[in-house]
Enzyme design. Sequence first.
Site, PDB file in Angstrom:
ATOM      1  NE  ARG A  13      -4.385  -1.436   1.896  1.00  0.00           N
ATOM      2  CZ  ARG A  13      -5.429  -1.415   2.718  1.00  0.00           C
ATOM      3  NH1 ARG A  13      -5.394  -0.659   3.805  1.00  0.00           N
ATOM      4  NH2 ARG A  13      -6.494  -2.147   2.465  1.00  0.00           N
ATOM      5  CG  LEU A  44       6.172  -6.503   7.512  1.00  0.00           C
ATOM      6  CD1 LEU A  44       6.612  -5.754   6.262  1.00  0.00           C
ATOM      7  CD2 LEU A  44       6.055  -8.001   7.232  1.00  0.00           C
ATOM      8  CB  SER A 110      17.558   4.622   0.329  1.00  0.00           C
ATOM      9  OG  SER A 110      17.725   6.020   0.295  1.00  0.00           O
ATOM     10  CB  SER A 111      20.328   7.339  -3.591  1.00  0.00           C
ATOM     11  OG  SER A 111      19.513   8.361  -3.045  1.00  0.00           O
ATOM     12  CB  CYS A 112      20.439   8.022   2.007  1.00  0.00           C
ATOM     13  SG  CYS A 112      19.637   6.654   2.872  1.00  0.00           S
ATOM     14  CE1 TYR A 139      14.718   4.252   5.158  1.00  0.00           C
ATOM     15  CE2 TYR A 139      16.150   5.481   3.674  1.00  0.00           C
ATOM     16  CZ  TYR A 139      15.066   4.645   3.883  1.00  0.00           C
ATOM     17  OH  TYR A 139      14.344   4.196   2.807  1.00  0.00           O
ATOM     18  CE  LYS A 143      15.404   1.127   3.119  1.00  0.00           C
ATOM     19  NZ  LYS A 143      14.425   0.082   2.722  1.00  0.00           N
ATOM     20  CB  THR A 171      17.593   8.393  -7.558  1.00  0.00           C
ATOM     21  OG1 THR A 171      18.026   9.698  -7.202  1.00  0.00           O
ATOM     22  CG2 THR A 171      16.427   8.458  -8.529  1.00  0.00           C
ATOM     23  CG  HIS A 186      11.206  11.909   0.710  1.00  0.00           C
ATOM     24  ND1 HIS A 186      10.508  10.733   0.900  1.00  0.00           N
ATOM     25  CD2 HIS A 186      12.432  11.714   1.274  1.00  0.00           C
ATOM     26  CE1 HIS A 186      11.283   9.861   1.534  1.00  0.00           C
ATOM     27  NE2 HIS A 186      12.444  10.428   1.769  1.00  0.00           N
ATOM     28  CG  ASP A 285      21.409  23.657   1.404  1.00  0.00           C
ATOM     29  OD1 ASP A 285      20.210  23.966   1.276  1.00  0.00           O
ATOM     30  OD2 ASP A 285      22.342  24.385   1.056  1.00  0.00           O
TER      31      ASP A 285
END
Length: 327
Positions: A13, A44, A110-112, A139, A143, A171, A186, A285
């Site tokens: 969802r 989960l 994730s790209s982070c 986070y 990942k 991304t 985001h 930033d």
Amino acid sequence: MIEAAKIYVAGHRGMVGSAIVRRLLAQGHPAQGIVGRTRAELDLTDQAAVRAFFAQEKPDQVYLAAAKVGGIHANNTYPAEFIFDNMMVQANVIDAAFRHGVRKLLFLGSSCIYPKLAAQPMREDTLLTGTLEPTNEPYAVAKIAGIKLCESYNRQYGTSHGLDFRSVMPTNLYGPGDNYHPENSHVIPALIRRFHEAKINNAPSVAIWGTGRPKREFLHVDDMAAACVHVMNLDKASYEQRTQPMLSHINVGSGEDIAIAQVAQAIGKTVGYQGEITFDTSKPDGTPRKLMDSSRLNELGWRPQVGLEAGLESAYQDYLKNQSTQI
């Protein structure tokens, strides 16, 4: 055609999970062959509950799109939840999948995961080569652990059990099903809401967090879903030819980045806001630039199809349709 008879989409969802379901259905997979559980139906983070679910449903494939996600503010405010919840979800689903005979699993990262000052565009092999962006480090660590879980299960059980657990690193995603919370969302959904409310209230200006100079890469969620299904169904030889046992993840991006100021202007145009755009330089930033090197995935036959202008329009229409539930 989709090979698996039964596919479990964890997080079905959510923005990405629901897009994966749409993609599977569009490619002809029968609806009754797609399994999902809401958070209320299956926690989960509860290992026993997850194992019981897998024992009952016995899926053939798993898309692990369930995660606790948020923007800079949310990551800074709830760091314990971001690392704990994500690590528990990943560990429980990946291990239960292995224990109950699932051979193919796709983990969404994730790209982070990449260092804050990684060379641009960010290649897969820059993982673990530098310090992470502090605002979302918990986070990112979770990942990274998910990637390494998949790799470790492949290394230990790949030959004996035929495991083929893969990872994709998207991304910045946006589109239908996004979270438009004023603080915990985001950048694109947050700006869509802010510009829409400014238009409705005839506000003379909209303030954007930070300087507007950082550059970000954005990918429409339907493109991400298409990439997920593509990677899941690649033959093993092709996947292994472009990955390594301990460097197995694949980037998924649009291949272009854009300054936040330009994104704000594009969203203002999409929404129809006529006022001034200002920048609140007292706000952080984040990472100065984030662009993924998606050449590996391009070589494997996938490219994005949704442009930013069309993508923003679909996201705004989704917001208008669902704004009464976005609080």
